[in-house]
Design a protein around this motif. Structure first.
Motif, PDB file in Angstrom:
ATOM      1  N   ARG B 396      -4.609   0.435  -4.907  1.00  0.00           N
ATOM      2  CA  ARG B 396      -4.161  -0.910  -4.619  1.00  0.00           C
ATOM      3  C   ARG B 396      -2.823  -1.219  -5.303  1.00  0.00           C
ATOM      4  O   ARG B 396      -2.052  -2.037  -4.840  1.00  0.00           O
ATOM      5  N   ARG B 397      -2.615  -0.521  -6.437  1.00  0.00           N
ATOM      6  CA  ARG B 397      -1.378  -0.786  -7.169  1.00  0.00           C
ATOM      7  C   ARG B 397      -0.155  -0.198  -6.473  1.00  0.00           C
ATOM      8  O   ARG B 397       0.965  -0.563  -6.773  1.00  0.00           O
ATOM      9  N   VAL B 399       2.206  -0.059  -3.567  1.00  0.00           N
ATOM     10  CA  VAL B 399       2.638  -0.872  -2.418  1.00  0.00           C
ATOM     11  C   VAL B 399       2.590  -0.023  -1.155  1.00  0.00           C
ATOM     12  O   VAL B 399       3.047   1.116  -1.147  1.00  0.00           O
ATOM     13  N   GLY B 400       2.008  -0.541  -0.120  1.00  0.00           N
ATOM     14  CA  GLY B 400       2.125   0.134   1.160  1.00  0.00           C
ATOM     15  C   GLY B 400       0.908   0.906   1.626  1.00  0.00           C
ATOM     16  O   GLY B 400       0.880   1.369   2.760  1.00  0.00           O
ATOM     17  N   SER B 402      -2.088  -0.244   2.264  1.00  0.00           N
ATOM     18  CA  SER B 402      -2.734  -0.980   3.344  1.00  0.00           C
ATOM     19  C   SER B 402      -1.882  -0.943   4.606  1.00  0.00           C
ATOM     20  O   SER B 402      -2.409  -0.896   5.716  1.00  0.00           O
ATOM     21  N   ALA B 403      -0.555  -0.937   4.428  1.00  0.00           N
ATOM     22  CA  ALA B 403       0.321  -0.853   5.596  1.00  0.00           C
ATOM     23  C   ALA B 403       0.134   0.485   6.306  1.00  0.00           C
ATOM     24  O   ALA B 403       0.037   0.539   7.537  1.00  0.00           O
TER      25      ALA B 403
END
Lengths: 455, 455
Positions: B396-397, B399-400, B402-403
């Motif tokens: 989760r830390r 970035v990206g 989930s994208a």
């Protein structure tokens, strides 16, 4: 028949009230008019309602209140003079206001406050009715008690009673324009109680529902609702049409154009609402409807709000424990805390709640109770969370909306603390650090509204 | 000192037991050995535990049970002969098994079932100990009662009692190899009670924690834990190292290599666990640890499970109602339903729960109660939901992540019914229609593991 409600800036001065009365006269369907108290005439001005609250506080503190009272009365006298009302009319209205502001022997402070707060709308309605009469228009001030606007006895938080609707329906029968003060109603015992702040929107919605109006026009000082807060994005796109559900999701965070509770009566009765600008009545405004005709935009708007905390709770094999989540929520309820969302993993759950009221003392107590009563292994509170939301009916049904949103956020280097997309077809929510919120909104605006071809 | 647990297929035949005993002898640290009951020798074979359950059911139904009993005893005789145990030894072990399977006068069915089920592991432990002795290895069968494995009196669902740990710690002092039957313990009153099915993993974990072993080796029939279910993806990548939390999230849905409850004792005591293959002991296996040294893979694994329902509840201004969510969960709890997740919008909340036990009758009752007691406007149940999860510490830390995940799913035309990413740093969950689940897993595998450069 239409119900039209005019907000504070639309009634702030004689000049503004003249515009309002032109709007009323421009459409014969505008029969039922709800007015706020006069608002700000210029940026540093004080709203009449705020002056009234200051006055009550001064009275209750036994400090000098007369100067404030005189300022309020003179605001209305100035308006009356500006409208060239007969001196006797202005004097009568001023005397009635004076009487309304008098503190009664033994009256509870909350009652006194409600009664005085309401006098702003009440006096304004009388002024507008008198002005229309002076123009030769058939119009009357109608008092909410006389009309049957019955509410619960919750000072400053009144809720309309169901039986009010049948009584208010009679207003349809009047063959004149009715000028109705917003913001307050009466209990069955005849006690005046106000709605929450900004509650004239609620009065308008109730009247529109009760009279089965064809339209509820809400006149304010913007041309329309925008797809994003104009304080974050310069000259954002306007929303032409939006559903009740979309409006409700947007008004939750950052869209303050319409009172949150005000949509409910119109929504239940299926009355469309139009947000219009008193200063530019020719602009079409924003229509709030049950079903949108145009489904071109998958995303209707972007909202954001900060000031959220999260309570992270983890415990091994949590998901095998029946009742864990319920008992966690019970602890919050015991402490009087409302929560917003509860995203969860297998062995952990987070509770997202607003910072207000979640004081360090209550935080410590909640953490202790969760550890002691639920035997949680880890409980952590962080308070720098903002929620950013994209809203749009049917959005979820279109494959790829979340991919576009999360990719745009990743490109803007926004880390997602939380994603919450449920069965709702209306919204998708992202939890981000407060410092990232503005960047997140701009990235989402550019993704969904920045380029004409992407609409 | 190491605790080694061997699963059913590792002990299914004399041939397999020989491999097990070679493994035991290959490392002098392997001092405490936990064994399952013999499992399947070939695909259509029946596990001894299933035969024992069939036998008990036949006894309880008063139908012919002797044939089943004889089949079970002969399985062990065959193993004893294959291991060339002295005839007297095999006969003694067979007689003891016979005695254990005898129904006692007035014994409650659940007690009888637990006692007979446990005889598979118990007999197997005796066989393994005797074989090691026949090889001249200093080894003994140890009974869980004698060793102090105290459990709660919940038939088929025993939980270890805290005081068991101190007693079991004594096993460290033995200067011989201990062969310990898995799957069961005893109440303080000396009544035999089994863990839930597959509970030999739990016994091993308890012993490893109690003796503060340097490693808990769990021998099974796969080289390692894979990043995705091998039934969905052909020859998926192996996981070399995984944290307890990651393993726990994966075992929740689709990763059945290790019993869900078994990780807890090792996790609490900080004992690393190694999943190894009896048939290929040279393979390094998968290490389950508290902290991963390598953080190269942001995503450690992909899990999926189907058979979920969602209850969608909407009510205007729901989020202003303190206690709404808690009362909703209370209704489910009253009906004995556990839930998994509760993604929410402003005026709606969905409860995700497993289909099992959520019968049409209970569904109808729950819907009625939610409508009547919570005055919800809309309550809808759908039962074709699968959950797909990507798991990875620290994911989760970055970035990206989930994208990347949502873009891969969009490209595979998978519509996301739900996204649930909370404060957990370990997992991100997607709700999809069951028909889309396999396509979703493949898309995520290709995104995160398909290309060497993306690792």
């Amino acid at each position: 028949m239409k119900v039209a409600k005019f907000g504070g800036t639309s009634l702030a001065s004689a000049e503004q009230i003249k515009k309002v009365c032109q709007i009323i006269q421009a459409d014969a369907q505008r029969k039922l008019i709800v007015v706020s108290a006069p608002g700000k005439r210029f940026k540093e001005d004080t709203k009449v309602t705020d002056l009234l609250i200051n006055y009550v506080n001064a009275c209750l503190a036994d400090t000098e209140a007369e100067a404030i009272r005189d300022e309020i009365v003179s605001r209305f006298v100035e308006i009356g003079n500006g409208l060239q009302l007969a001196e006797a009319v202005t004097e009568r209205i001023g005397a009635e206001l004076h009487e309304q502001m008098r503190r009664k022997e033994g009256e509870a402070p909350a009652r006194f406050l409600d009664r005085v707060k309401a006098s702003g709308e009440d006096t304004c309605a009388k002024v507008v009715a008198s002005y229309l009469q002076s123009l030769g228009v058939k119009a009357s001030y109608v008092n909410p008690y006389e009309a049957g606007l019955l509410v619960t006895d919750e000072a400053g938080q009144a809720q309309v009673l169901p039986e009010a609707y049948a009584r208010l329906k009679q207003l349809r029968e009047r063959d004149e324009i009715v000028i109705f003060p917003g913001f307050f109603g009466y209990t069955e015992e005849g006690i005046l109680v106000t709605f929450s702040r900004g509650g004239s929107d609620i009065t308008g919605s109730i009247l529109a529902a009760a009279t089965e109006a064809e339209l509820y026009e809400n006149f304010t000082d913007v041309d329309s609702v925008y797809v994003v807060n104009p304080q974050l994005i310069d000259q954002p796109k306007e929303i032409k049409e939006i559903t009740y559900r979309e409006m409700r999701e947007l008004s939750y965070s950052g869209f303050t154009v319409f009172h949150e509770e005000a949509l409910l009566p119109a929504y239940r009765a299926g009355i469309p609402v139009c947000i219009k600008n008193t200063n530019n009545p020719a602009a079409p405004g924003t229509m709030i409807v049950a079903e949108r005709a145009s489904r071109d935009y998958h995303v209707t708007g972007i909202a954001s709000d900060s000031g959220f905390c999260s309570i992270f709770v983890s415990k091994y094999l949590m998901n095998r424990e029946i009742g864990f989540g319920r008992r966690l929520l019970q602890i919050l309820e015991d402490e009087g805390l409302a929560y917003e969302h509860t995203p969860s993993g297998i062995d952990n759950i987070s509770v997202i709640l607003r910072k207000d009221g979640f004081t360090p003392e209550i935080q410590a107590k909640v953490i202790r109770r969760i550890k002691e009563e639920l035997h949680a292994e880890d409980v952590e509170v962080t308070c720098d969370l903002a929620l950013v939301m994209i809203v749009g009916e049917g959005m979820r049904r279109s494959v790829g909306t979340s991919a576009r949103a999360t990719s745009a956020l990743a490109k803007a280097k926004v880390n997602l603390e939380m994603i919450n997309q449920g069965s709702s077809e209306v919204s998708m929510m992202f939890g981000v650090k407060e410092v990232d919120a503005k960047r997140a909104v701009i990235a989402l605006y550019e993704e969904f509204f920045g380029d004409e071809t992407s609409l």
